[in-house]
Design a protein around this motif. Sequence first.
Motif, PDB file in Angstrom:
ATOM      1  N   UNK A  94     -26.930  16.880  19.909  1.00 46.28           N
ATOM      2  CA  UNK A  94     -27.627  15.781  19.215  1.00 46.28           C
ATOM      3  C   UNK A  94     -28.977  15.477  19.859  1.00 46.28           C
ATOM      4  N   UNK A  95     -29.793  14.770  19.113  1.00 46.83           N
ATOM      5  CA  UNK A  95     -31.104  14.348  19.618  1.00 46.83           C
ATOM      6  C   UNK A  95     -30.922  13.087  20.454  1.00 46.83           C
ATOM      7  N   UNK A 103     -33.734   9.429  37.797  1.00 44.48           N
ATOM      8  CA  UNK A 103     -34.271   8.460  36.861  1.00 44.48           C
ATOM      9  C   UNK A 103     -35.210   9.024  35.812  1.00 44.48           C
ATOM     10  N   UNK A 104     -35.477  10.332  35.853  1.00 42.62           N
ATOM     11  CA  UNK A 104     -36.344  10.937  34.844  1.00 42.62           C
ATOM     12  C   UNK A 104     -35.567  11.129  33.547  1.00 42.62           C
ATOM     13  N   UNK A 105     -36.272  11.086  32.427  1.00 44.50           N
ATOM     14  CA  UNK A 105     -35.618  11.279  31.134  1.00 44.50           C
ATOM     15  C   UNK A 105     -36.028  12.618  30.528  1.00 44.50           C
ATOM     16  N   UNK A 106     -35.129  13.201  29.771  1.00 46.29           N
ATOM     17  CA  UNK A 106     -35.422  14.438  29.058  1.00 46.29           C
ATOM     18  C   UNK A 106     -34.490  14.534  27.857  1.00 46.29           C
ATOM     19  N   UNK A 107     -34.932  15.230  26.803  1.00 43.38           N
ATOM     20  CA  UNK A 107     -34.057  15.398  25.639  1.00 43.38           C
ATOM     21  C   UNK A 107     -32.838  16.249  26.001  1.00 43.38           C
ATOM     22  N   UNK A 108     -31.690  15.844  25.541  1.00 46.78           N
ATOM     23  CA  UNK A 108     -30.485  16.616  25.829  1.00 46.78           C
ATOM     24  C   UNK A 108     -30.576  18.020  25.234  1.00 46.78           C
ATOM     25  N   UNK A 109     -31.216  18.135  24.058  1.00 44.24           N
ATOM     26  CA  UNK A 109     -31.291  19.464  23.436  1.00 44.24           C
ATOM     27  C   UNK A 109     -32.273  20.401  24.132  1.00 44.24           C
ATOM     28  N   UNK A 110     -32.945  19.922  25.190  1.00 41.85           N
ATOM     29  CA  UNK A 110     -33.779  20.828  25.988  1.00 41.85           C
ATOM     30  C   UNK A 110     -32.922  21.803  26.801  1.00 41.85           C
ATOM     31  N   UNK A 111     -31.600  21.564  26.842  1.00 40.11           N
ATOM     32  CA  UNK A 111     -30.697  22.479  27.538  1.00 40.11           C
ATOM     33  C   UNK A 111     -30.427  23.748  26.730  1.00 40.11           C
ATOM     34  N   UNK A 186     -20.383  13.454  19.623  1.00 39.55           N
ATOM     35  CA  UNK A 186     -20.680  14.903  19.580  1.00 39.55           C
ATOM     36  C   UNK A 186     -19.472  15.716  20.040  1.00 39.55           C
ATOM     37  N   UNK A 187     -19.061  15.526  21.289  1.00 41.07           N
ATOM     38  CA  UNK A 187     -17.900  16.233  21.831  1.00 41.07           C
ATOM     39  C   UNK A 187     -16.636  15.430  21.536  1.00 41.07           C
ATOM     40  N   UNK A 188     -15.520  16.131  21.447  1.00 39.20           N
ATOM     41  CA  UNK A 188     -14.256  15.444  21.140  1.00 39.20           C
ATOM     42  C   UNK A 188     -13.108  16.145  21.849  1.00 39.20           C
ATOM     43  N   UNK A 189     -12.142  15.381  22.362  1.00 39.81           N
ATOM     44  CA  UNK A 189     -10.981  15.993  23.016  1.00 39.81           C
ATOM     45  C   UNK A 189      -9.957  16.448  21.988  1.00 39.81           C
ATOM     46  N   UNK A 190      -8.998  17.238  22.439  1.00 40.07           N
ATOM     47  CA  UNK A 190      -7.870  17.602  21.593  1.00 40.07           C
ATOM     48  C   UNK A 190      -7.011  16.353  21.362  1.00 40.07           C
ATOM     49  N   UNK A 191      -6.266  16.308  20.266  1.00 39.06           N
ATOM     50  CA  UNK A 191      -5.405  15.145  19.997  1.00 39.06           C
ATOM     51  C   UNK A 191      -4.491  14.850  21.181  1.00 39.06           C
ATOM     52  N   UNK A 192      -4.435  13.584  21.566  1.00 38.72           N
ATOM     53  CA  UNK A 192      -3.577  13.174  22.666  1.00 38.72           C
ATOM     54  C   UNK A 192      -4.209  13.316  24.036  1.00 38.72           C
ATOM     55  N   UNK A 193      -5.475  13.728  24.101  1.00 39.05           N
ATOM     56  CA  UNK A 193      -6.165  13.911  25.381  1.00 39.05           C
ATOM     57  C   UNK A 193      -7.447  13.093  25.425  1.00 39.05           C
ATOM     58  N   UNK A 194      -8.032  13.011  26.619  1.00 48.01           N
ATOM     59  CA  UNK A 194      -9.276  12.281  26.801  1.00 48.01           C
ATOM     60  C   UNK A 194     -10.439  13.257  26.910  1.00 48.01           C
ATOM     61  N   UNK A 195     -11.625  12.744  26.632  1.00 49.29           N
ATOM     62  CA  UNK A 195     -12.835  13.568  26.677  1.00 49.29           C
ATOM     63  C   UNK A 195     -13.028  14.206  28.046  1.00 49.29           C
ATOM     64  N   UNK A 202     -21.017  25.502  25.127  1.00 46.45           N
ATOM     65  CA  UNK A 202     -22.129  25.402  24.177  1.00 46.45           C
ATOM     66  C   UNK A 202     -22.859  26.750  24.176  1.00 46.45           C
ATOM     67  N   UNK A 203     -23.159  27.270  22.994  1.00 47.39           N
ATOM     68  CA  UNK A 203     -23.842  28.567  22.941  1.00 47.39           C
ATOM     69  C   UNK A 203     -25.355  28.384  23.106  1.00 47.39           C
ATOM     70  N   UNK A 204     -26.118  29.478  23.320  1.00 50.31           N
ATOM     71  CA  UNK A 204     -27.555  29.340  23.584  1.00 50.31           C
ATOM     72  C   UNK A 204     -28.345  28.726  22.430  1.00 50.31           C
ATOM     73  N   UNK A 205     -27.807  28.732  21.234  1.00 53.78           N
ATOM     74  CA  UNK A 205     -28.508  28.120  20.100  1.00 53.78           C
ATOM     75  C   UNK A 205     -28.241  26.618  20.004  1.00 53.78           C
ATOM     76  N   UNK A 206     -27.452  26.090  20.964  1.00 52.90           N
ATOM     77  CA  UNK A 206     -27.232  24.652  21.020  1.00 52.90           C
ATOM     78  C   UNK A 206     -26.053  24.148  20.233  1.00 52.90           C
ATOM     79  N   UNK A 207     -25.057  25.014  19.980  1.00 51.05           N
ATOM     80  CA  UNK A 207     -23.880  24.598  19.224  1.00 51.05           C
ATOM     81  C   UNK A 207     -22.659  24.503  20.135  1.00 51.05           C
ATOM     82  N   UNK A 208     -21.957  23.371  20.066  1.00 55.33           N
ATOM     83  CA  UNK A 208     -20.649  23.294  20.721  1.00 55.33           C
ATOM     84  C   UNK A 208     -19.701  24.162  19.901  1.00 55.33           C
ATOM     85  N   UNK A 209     -19.164  25.228  20.537  1.00 51.37           N
ATOM     86  CA  UNK A 209     -18.374  26.199  19.782  1.00 51.37           C
ATOM     87  C   UNK A 209     -16.992  26.458  20.370  1.00 51.37           C
TER      88      UNK A 209
END
Length: 247
Positions: A94-95, A103-111, A186-195, A202-209
């Motif tokens: 996500x953006x 304390x510096x800020x950067x966009x998460x999608x810069x990863x 964005x991210x989600x745990x399996x049912x019955x579990x915590x994040x 995450x793949x190089x194109x920025x998709x949680x897969x």
Amino acid sequence: MSGSKSSPAACAHAANLPPEARAGQPLGLAVHAMPEAGVTVATLQRARHGRWQMLSVLLVCAAPVIASYFTYYVIRPEGRRNHGELIDPQRRIPDLLATTLDGATLPLNSLKGQWLLVSVAGGACDAPCQRQLYLQRQLRESLGKEKDRLDWVWLINDSASPAQALAPALRKATVLRVDGAALAAWLAPAPGHRLTEHLYLIDPMGHWMMRFPAALDAAGAARARRDLERLLRASSSWDEAGRPEKP
């Protein structure tokens, strides 16, 4: 009667007159030759050939990515099931603005541009969190010469600060603070579990897969490493270590 008063004989007679005599005759209908069928077919064939050439160029550009994902998702090398759970549909980074420990800020999608092995935990980092961080580091190191294609990332989802004693172990980690609610969207745990119980890929194109099972043990970590090895091998034709330079 109304209509034409010309007769076939008159038309034939006019056609046989010399040019000087025909000059005074009324204008007739001129019939122009139609384009030859061969010319039309050749034009259509050239247009069709051009479209096929353009489509071929697009397929050549996309082929490496398509082939690597087809290999992993459909053929699944070595005939083994993946240990991690494939995410369908995949979710793009996500953006969001993240904050470094300085304390510096950067966009998460810069990863984007690297494979990412991600964990989530509060900054206080209790014993399960520390075990998760150790497991992340070991999984990356176990990849040998391919480890530079994978970054291990700890996303802190609260305002607590990590203990200074953890700093040496985190030298090669990317540690960022991200809003907890936005992260959970964005991210989600399996049912019955915590994040915080999973590792996320995450793949190089920025998709949680992919999501690895909660609370991995040694045997589970070995199977997770095989997943990582297969993915890195399948993507070797288009993915290299490091993020591409921005123009």
